[in-house]
Design a protein around this motif. Structure first.
Motif, PDB file in Angstrom:
ATOM      1  N   ASN A  69      57.458  53.317  46.699  1.00  0.00           N
ATOM      2  CA  ASN A  69      57.797  53.225  48.119  1.00  0.00           C
ATOM      3  C   ASN A  69      58.120  54.580  48.730  1.00  0.00           C
ATOM      4  OD1 ASN A  69      57.419  50.502  48.282  1.00  0.00           O
ATOM      5  ND2 ASN A  69      59.591  49.959  48.343  1.00  0.00           N
ATOM      6  N   ASP A  70      58.546  55.552  47.909  1.00  0.00           N
ATOM      7  CA  ASP A  70      58.882  56.882  48.412  1.00  0.00           C
ATOM      8  C   ASP A  70      57.639  57.713  48.693  1.00  0.00           C
ATOM      9  OD1 ASP A  70      61.654  56.432  48.162  1.00  0.00           O
ATOM     10  OD2 ASP A  70      61.605  57.008  46.042  1.00  0.00           O
ATOM     11  N   CYS A  71      56.550  57.409  48.003  1.00  0.00           N
ATOM     12  CA  CYS A  71      55.325  58.197  48.134  1.00  0.00           C
ATOM     13  C   CYS A  71      54.592  57.864  49.439  1.00  0.00           C
ATOM     14  CB  CYS A  71      54.401  57.934  46.948  1.00  0.00           C
ATOM     15  SG  CYS A  71      55.119  58.373  45.353  1.00  0.00           S
ATOM     16  N   VAL A  72      53.808  58.818  49.896  1.00  0.00           N
ATOM     17  CA  VAL A  72      53.028  58.626  51.121  1.00  0.00           C
ATOM     18  C   VAL A  72      51.756  57.855  50.792  1.00  0.00           C
ATOM     19  CG1 VAL A  72      51.683  59.835  52.896  1.00  0.00           C
ATOM     20  CG2 VAL A  72      53.969  60.659  52.264  1.00  0.00           C
ATOM     21  N   HIS A  73      51.414  56.885  51.660  1.00  0.00           N
ATOM     22  CA  HIS A  73      50.224  56.061  51.440  1.00  0.00           C
ATOM     23  C   HIS A  73      49.108  56.367  52.423  1.00  0.00           C
ATOM     24  CE1 HIS A  73      53.795  53.651  50.032  1.00  0.00           C
ATOM     25  NE2 HIS A  73      53.129  53.869  48.930  1.00  0.00           N
ATOM     26  N   TYR A  75      50.665  42.038  60.010  1.00  0.00           N
ATOM     27  CA  TYR A  75      50.240  42.782  58.822  1.00  0.00           C
ATOM     28  C   TYR A  75      51.238  42.584  57.683  1.00  0.00           C
ATOM     29  CZ  TYR A  75      48.811  46.769  55.958  1.00  0.00           C
ATOM     30  OH  TYR A  75      48.404  47.574  54.928  1.00  0.00           O
ATOM     31  N   LYS A  76      50.740  42.154  56.512  1.00  0.00           N
ATOM     32  CA  LYS A  76      51.612  41.871  55.361  1.00  0.00           C
ATOM     33  C   LYS A  76      51.016  42.473  54.090  1.00  0.00           C
ATOM     34  CE  LYS A  76      53.489  37.573  57.280  1.00  0.00           C
ATOM     35  NZ  LYS A  76      53.628  36.103  57.118  1.00  0.00           N
ATOM     36  N   PRO A  77      51.311  43.751  53.839  1.00  0.00           N
ATOM     37  CA  PRO A  77      50.824  44.373  52.604  1.00  0.00           C
ATOM     38  C   PRO A  77      51.692  43.954  51.418  1.00  0.00           C
ATOM     39  CG  PRO A  77      52.168  45.920  53.813  1.00  0.00           C
ATOM     40  CD  PRO A  77      52.092  44.677  54.656  1.00  0.00           C
ATOM     41  N   GLY A  78      51.289  44.360  50.237  1.00  0.00           N
ATOM     42  CA  GLY A  78      52.052  44.016  49.050  1.00  0.00           C
ATOM     43  C   GLY A  78      53.332  44.819  48.906  1.00  0.00           C
ATOM     44  N   GLN A  79      53.431  45.939  49.605  1.00  0.00           N
ATOM     45  CA  GLN A  79      54.625  46.781  49.541  1.00  0.00           C
ATOM     46  C   GLN A  79      54.769  47.560  50.836  1.00  0.00           C
ATOM     47  OE1 GLN A  79      53.264  49.769  46.354  1.00  0.00           O
ATOM     48  NE2 GLN A  79      54.180  51.078  47.905  1.00  0.00           N
ATOM     49  N   LEU A  80      55.873  48.279  50.952  1.00  0.00           N
ATOM     50  CA  LEU A  80      56.106  49.100  52.140  1.00  0.00           C
ATOM     51  C   LEU A  80      55.035  50.179  52.258  1.00  0.00           C
ATOM     52  CD1 LEU A  80      58.237  49.832  54.426  1.00  0.00           C
ATOM     53  CD2 LEU A  80      59.079  51.545  52.816  1.00  0.00           C
ATOM     54  N   ILE A  81      54.540  50.397  53.475  1.00  0.00           N
ATOM     55  CA  ILE A  81      53.549  51.436  53.745  1.00  0.00           C
ATOM     56  C   ILE A  81      54.254  52.638  54.371  1.00  0.00           C
ATOM     57  CG2 ILE A  81      51.418  52.011  54.964  1.00  0.00           C
ATOM     58  CD1 ILE A  81      51.125  49.813  52.855  1.00  0.00           C
TER      59      ILE A  81
END
Length: 284
Positions: free
Chosen positions: A157-161, A38-44
């Motif tokens: 990146n700090d926010c919840v996804h 899995y390779k998203p555009g940013q940290l999940i």
């Protein structure tokens, strides 16, 4: 003359003839490769919240176990306390075999209860990225802006996804109205932020003794009924609710336990993709 009383019909069998949801049992390679690749555009960032003793920490350990191929025990768990064992906000990274990390993290928080536990206000702050690691939750007062654990300028990146509600299946029927209302309150705020939400039912082996073989989890009539009631009470759709069995007693890996955990993880990551696609469409 008194009429004969009719004999009540027998109760329906505990197991359906056919499963009401299908997954690939034991054939985990495709799902494992999906998560590993899995390779998203940013940290999940995946936030786990739920009732006290729901098994949030055990779920984190179980996901790590599946991905590492051995029993893993990073997040501390407790089998004796009636209170929440997790007291502070903690981020858990998942390490790969090559020493790098997966592009998703789990956040564990203090458990919810009817008259105590983590405050709904603190969970809402965490959703927006305002809570720093190491914050000790106070069940009496929420995190204040002047606290050094308050993140005044959260990054994406700090926010919840993805928000995951973890619920013990063995206590679903006695869950208090206060806890249910807190779940709904948190869900409404997450929905306002466009954060996708799923639910994971733990301790299915304790709740449904008729499921002697884990492969029968989606044949259980009572499992489906409990999930439908929880869905109606909290508002999370049925196709966003996933029963699992955490690694708690086992000392060796089990393909069927892995199948349920990987199915849940794949759906969590797909929800993250849907979230970012929605955000991108809003920006265009």
């Amino acid at each position: 003359m008194g009429g004969h009383q009719s004999t009540p019909p027998p109760p329906p069998p505990p197991l359906f003839d056919e499963p009401w949801r299908t997954i690939k049992w034991g054939d985990n390679e495709a799902a494992l490769q999906y998560v590993r690749g899995y390779k998203p555009g940013q940290l999940i960032r995946i936030l786990l919240h739920g009732a006290v003793g729901a098994g949030k920490s055990s779920l984190i350990n179980s996901v790590q176990s599946v991905l590492r191929g051995r029993i893993y025990r990073q997040a501390l768990v407790d089998n004796t306390s009636g209170d929440s064992f997790t007291k502070e906000y903690a981020t858990y990274k998942v390490k790969k075999d090559d020493g790098s990390f997966y592009p998703f993290v789990f956040n564990d928080i203090m458990g919810l209860s009817g008259q105590g536990g983590v405050l709904v206000e603190d969970i809402k702050l965490a959703l927006k990225g305002h809570v720093k690691d190491g914050y000790n939750f106070n069940p009496v007062s929420p995190l204040s802006e002047d606290d050094h654990h308050y993140n005044k300028n959260p990054t994406p990146n700090d926010c919840v996804h993805v928000l995951v509600c973890v619920v013990p299946a063995d206590t679903l029927s006695i869950m208090s109205n206060e806890v249910v209302q807190k779940f709904r309150n948190i869900r409404e705020d997450a929905s306002h932020l466009k954060i996708p939400q799923l639910a994971i039912l733990t301790k299915t082996d304790l709740a449904f003794p008729e499921v002697k073989d884990l492969k029968d989890v989606y044949r259980s009539r009572y499992m489906k009924e409990k999930m439908q009631k929880f869905s109606a009470d909290v508002g999370i759709p049925m196709n966003c609710i996933f029963p699992v069995r955490n690694y708690c007693e086992e000392t060796h890996m089990n393909d069927d336990i892995n199948s349920l955990i990987l199915d849940a993880m794949k759906n969590i990551l797909q929800c993250a993709d849907d979230y970012f696609e929605f955000i991108q469409n809003q920006a265009d």
